[in-house]
Design an enzyme around this catalytic site. Structure first.
Site, PDB file in Angstrom:
ATOM      1  N   ARG A  42       0.852  -1.193   0.000  1.00  0.00           N
ATOM      2  CA  ARG A  42       0.000   0.000   0.000  1.00  0.00           C
ATOM      3  C   ARG A  42       0.887   1.242   0.000  1.00  0.00           C
ATOM      4  O   ARG A  42       1.599   1.499   0.965  1.00  0.00           O
ATOM      5  CB  ARG A  42      -0.919  -0.007   1.224  1.00  0.00           C
ATOM      6  CG  ARG A  42      -1.926   1.128   1.266  1.00  0.00           C
ATOM      7  CD  ARG A  42      -2.864   0.955   2.474  1.00  0.00           C
ATOM      8  NE  ARG A  42      -3.909   1.965   2.474  1.00  0.00           N
ATOM      9  CZ  ARG A  42      -3.810   3.144   3.091  1.00  0.00           C
ATOM     10  NH1 ARG A  42      -2.697   3.456   3.749  1.00  0.00           N
ATOM     11  NH2 ARG A  42      -4.798   4.004   3.058  1.00  0.00           N
ATOM     12  N   SER A 111     -12.747  -3.255   0.212  1.00  0.00           N
ATOM     13  CA  SER A 111     -13.017  -2.676   1.524  1.00  0.00           C
ATOM     14  C   SER A 111     -14.511  -2.472   1.698  1.00  0.00           C
ATOM     15  O   SER A 111     -15.196  -2.019   0.776  1.00  0.00           O
ATOM     16  CB  SER A 111     -12.308  -1.328   1.671  1.00  0.00           C
ATOM     17  OG  SER A 111     -10.910  -1.481   1.611  1.00  0.00           O
ATOM     18  N   LYS A 140      -4.826   4.858   8.912  1.00  0.00           N
ATOM     19  CA  LYS A 140      -5.869   5.261   7.961  1.00  0.00           C
ATOM     20  C   LYS A 140      -6.950   6.007   8.737  1.00  0.00           C
ATOM     21  O   LYS A 140      -7.960   5.440   9.142  1.00  0.00           O
ATOM     22  CB  LYS A 140      -6.449   4.043   7.230  1.00  0.00           C
ATOM     23  CG  LYS A 140      -7.281   4.459   6.005  1.00  0.00           C
ATOM     24  CD  LYS A 140      -7.695   3.287   5.163  1.00  0.00           C
ATOM     25  CE  LYS A 140      -8.430   3.776   3.930  1.00  0.00           C
ATOM     26  NZ  LYS A 140      -9.041   2.698   3.143  1.00  0.00           N
TER      27      LYS A 140
END
Length: 209
Positions: A42, A111, A140
């Site tokens: 990521r 997600s 996040k």
């Protein structure tokens, strides 16, 4: 219908900010040696060329250990390195388009933070769901919070694997696993620790308990 089988029991998502001065590639390899079963690369704020070089390096490690490499969001990077799959959020490339471009044999995760999102992702052929954030997380900060009750409801409502993400660590992992989910996705619980191999092993032991 995709038939890719995934072991997402201990799913590592990378964040180089957690590493301080430690090496990403070495940390990932140590985490795999400790029991990580999937790795998601990521990188939200690096140039494409740098992301590509990182992906090439990580793919070499994951291939050696036969662990799936999932690329977050960037279909072009996933295709360029022949990654095992792609993970998309609700605002990323639509799942149906991702499946069309990647083909039936790649892993696609989605997600989800609501039951409706989870059911739609399953209907559209997702291979697994990343559900969260279960607890508050610094990696996040914009992720909506998902209660343990909702997590359990989502797991009972779908037939594809469900992975919990968000602030999961050794102190709350078993509470999360008690909802019946298939695995947990962690960042700092492994990468922010001085010994990534040991941190992964401790989490894997708790999952297997």
């Amino acid at each position: 219908m995709s038939r890719v089988k995934v072991d997402c029991s201990l799913y590592l998502v990378t964040d180089r900010k957690c590493l301080e001065d430690r090496d990403l590639f070495q940390s990932i390899e140590q985490a795999i040696q400790g029991g990580v079963t999937m790795v998601q690369l990521r990188e939200k704020s690096v140039p494409t060329r740098e992301f590509l070089q990182l992906a090439i390096g990580v793919k070499e490690i994951t291939s050696r250990y036969r662990i799936p490499l999932i690329i977050n969001d960037r279909l072009d990077i996933a295709l360029a390195v022949d990654a095992d799959g792609l993970h998309v959020g609700q605002d990323d490339l639509p799942l149906l388009k991702a499946r069309e471009l990647l083909g039936p044999n790649k892993i696609i995760g989605v997600s989800a933070s609501t039951l409706a999102e989870a059911l739609l992702a399953q209907f559209q052929d997702a291979d697994y769901l990343g559900v969260g954030a279960i607890f508050s997380t610094t990696t996040k900060t914009d992720a909506p919070e998902v209660s343990l009750e909702l997590l359990e409801l989502i797991k009972k409502s779908v037939s594809i694997p469900v992975v919990a993400i968000g602030g999961i660590n050794p102190t709350n992992l078993q509470q999360v696993m008690a909802t019946g989910i298939d695995g947990v996705s962690v960042v700092s619980a492994i990468l922010a620790q001085k010994d990534c191999r040991l941190a992964a092993k401790q989490l894997k032991d708790l999952i297997s308990y």
